[in-house]
Design a protein around this motif. Structure first.
Motif, PDB file in Angstrom:
ATOM      1  N   ARG A 255      49.310 -21.811  20.602  1.00 24.29           N
ATOM      2  CA  ARG A 255      48.728 -20.482  20.456  1.00 24.29           C
ATOM      3  C   ARG A 255      48.558 -19.825  21.826  1.00 24.29           C
ATOM      4  NH1 ARG A 255      49.257 -18.251  15.497  1.00 24.29           N
ATOM      5  NH2 ARG A 255      48.893 -19.855  13.895  1.00 24.29           N
ATOM      6  N   ARG A 256      49.084 -18.617  21.955  1.00 22.37           N
ATOM      7  CA  ARG A 256      48.895 -17.848  23.178  1.00 22.37           C
ATOM      8  C   ARG A 256      47.489 -17.253  23.204  1.00 22.37           C
ATOM      9  NH1 ARG A 256      53.837 -15.406  21.283  1.00 22.37           N
ATOM     10  NH2 ARG A 256      55.700 -16.247  22.316  1.00 22.37           N
ATOM     11  N   ALA A 257      47.127 -16.701  24.337  1.00 22.74           N
ATOM     12  CA  ALA A 257      45.789 -16.111  24.498  1.00 22.74           C
ATOM     13  C   ALA A 257      45.570 -14.952  23.532  1.00 22.74           C
ATOM     14  CB  ALA A 257      45.593 -15.640  25.945  1.00 22.74           C
ATOM     15  N   ASP A 258      46.650 -14.256  23.161  1.00 26.03           N
ATOM     16  CA  ASP A 258      46.510 -13.117  22.254  1.00 26.03           C
ATOM     17  C   ASP A 258      46.536 -13.528  20.787  1.00 26.03           C
ATOM     18  OD1 ASP A 258      49.147 -13.788  21.853  1.00 26.03           O
ATOM     19  OD2 ASP A 258      49.977 -11.868  22.537  1.00 26.03           O
ATOM     20  N   GLY A 259      46.588 -14.847  20.524  1.00 28.80           N
ATOM     21  CA  GLY A 259      46.540 -15.341  19.156  1.00 28.80           C
ATOM     22  C   GLY A 259      47.891 -15.537  18.506  1.00 28.80           C
ATOM     23  N   THR A 260      48.965 -15.078  19.134  1.00 27.52           N
ATOM     24  CA  THR A 260      50.296 -15.269  18.576  1.00 27.52           C
ATOM     25  C   THR A 260      50.807 -16.675  18.894  1.00 27.52           C
ATOM     26  OG1 THR A 260      51.333 -14.356  20.557  1.00 27.52           O
ATOM     27  CG2 THR A 260      50.845 -12.831  18.747  1.00 27.52           C
ATOM     28  N   GLU A 262      53.621 -19.522  20.067  1.00 31.20           N
ATOM     29  CA  GLU A 262      54.787 -19.794  20.901  1.00 31.20           C
ATOM     30  C   GLU A 262      55.311 -21.164  20.518  1.00 31.20           C
ATOM     31  OE1 GLU A 262      55.938 -20.459  25.634  1.00 31.20           O
ATOM     32  OE2 GLU A 262      53.868 -20.082  25.011  1.00 31.20           O
TER      33      GLU A 262
END
Length: 384
Positions: A255-260, A262
């Motif tokens: 999970r990326r910092a923006d919630g999406t 990877e």
């Protein structure tokens, strides 16, 4: 170091699971509607329709590919993609990291040596490997290592989180170094009084195989088990991080910092200790191992019984030598699962081989808690 999750997750998941839909699709993967079609061969016995449905929709957020064999080759299927970048179909002959299913090979090698009179299962491992364990440890028998009742605690690894481990993915920890870190902690419990599934037991067994045979573990295991089983596409890569030969890529969802999400390619990774989980194999080879082992073609009957014997005097025990007992839908299965980042593997069968299952799922969270939803669907379709 995080303790390897118990394969009792399978028992709980299969018993309670319901068919679940896929999670969000990877941004770089083809939409489900255009995903490669499942390719399979059916014959009398396995429910081909249920198995095809279990594999439908890959790649998805839970897995990028899956390879399945049911009923000693009577049903074979594959789905998903070779890699997310190209989107080309998954290779059904692909090699993969077999994880802890390697322990079946290690157990079989030890039992073969026991059958030859070179190892006494009731003898303390201290007799064969003097000085490996400190004097704080009571005698630990070879059998107690095989069934995880030794009381030796977990050794240290290269990190706890995926991020830490990924940063060290090209480093190799020598087995004796891992054992030394475990021994420094002192005994976890008196040998034979509890069962705790830990890799350290098979790390020690790998050293035992080397000591008794005078050969590196990979060479000894190949001669004792892989070659007699006809496992021509199985190997122990040592410190080589690559999977040689045809293979499908493995990914870890982060999970990326923006919630999406990877999807990190984790295909290249230096394997774990070879005797614990370092094997590379195929579903066809694992099926050969399963069937020939259960038929008594690899380990003689007296020693083979160890693989179907759970310690009766240990509360809650479910592990035998190399396998785990699992009861579902009125049948008793003997199984072993394995997980390496990007790859989840299982082999399971009734003792009479009337039902068998081998799968490799390219899980996007192979080390996560709980059973992969795609693996759940496969197990339900194959074992019910």
């Amino acid at each position: 170091m995080r303790v390897h999750r118990r394969t009792t997750v399978l028992a709980l998941s299969v018993a309670l699971l319901a068919a679940t839909g896929p999670l969000e699709a990877p941004a770089s993967a083809a939409p489900a509607a255009s995903a490669p079609a499942v390719r399979a061969r059916t014959a009398a016995g396995p429910d081909g329709a249920a198995l095809r449905a279990a594999l439908a929709g890959l790649p998805d957020g839970d897995a990028t590919a899956a390879l399945v064999r049911v009923g000693d080759g009577r049903w074979r299927g594959s789905a998903g993609v070779h890699d997310l970048a190209s989107g080309r179909p998954a290779d059904p002959r692909a090699r993969f990291r077999a994880g802890s299913t390697t322990k079946v090979v290690t157990a079989a090698a030890v039992l073969r040596l026991a059958a030859d009179g070179r190892i006494d299962l009731d003898a303390p491992v201290q007799r064969y490997l003097p000085g490996l364990l400190s004097t704080a440890f009571r005698p630990v028998t070879v059998r107690q290592l095989l069934n995880h009742t030794s009381g030796i605690p977990a050794g240290d690894g290269l990190g706890d989180s995926f991020e830490e481990l990924y940063a060290h993915r090209f480093e190799y920890l020598a087995p004796r170094q891992v054992v030394a870190s475990a021994v420094a902690k002192g005994p976890e419990f008196v040998p034979g009084t509890r069962q705790h599934y830990l890799n350290i037991n098979y790390t020690v067994l790998g050293l035992l195989v080397e000591e008794v045979t005078g050969r590196p573990y990979a060479s000894a295991a190949t001669a004792l088990v892989l070659r007699p089983a006809g496992m021509r596409d199985t190997s122990f890569p040592g410190a080589d991080p690559r999977i040689r030969g045809p293979h499908n890529h493995g990914y870890q969802k982060v999970r990326r910092a923006d919630g999406t999400a990877e999807f990190v390619d984790v295909t290249d990774w230096v394997p774990a200790d070879e005797a614990v989980g370092g094997m590379i194999s195929t579903t066809a080879d694992l099926e050969r191992l399963l069937t020939r082992l259960f038929r008594g073609e690899l380990v003689p009957a007296p020693q083979l019984e160890e693989m179907f014997t759970v310690p009766a005097d240990v509360p809650g025990a479910s592990y035998s030598a190399g396998l785990q007992r699992f009861e579902h839908d009125g049948r008793v299965y003997w199984l072993k699962s394995g997980a390496r980042y990007g790859y989840s593997t299982l082999l399971a069968a009734t003792r009479d081989l009337s039902r068998t299952l081998v799968y490799s799922v390219n899980s996007t969270d192979a080390k996560g808690e709980g059973m992969n939803p795609v693996a759940q669907r496969i197990a339900l379709a194959a074992l019910t």
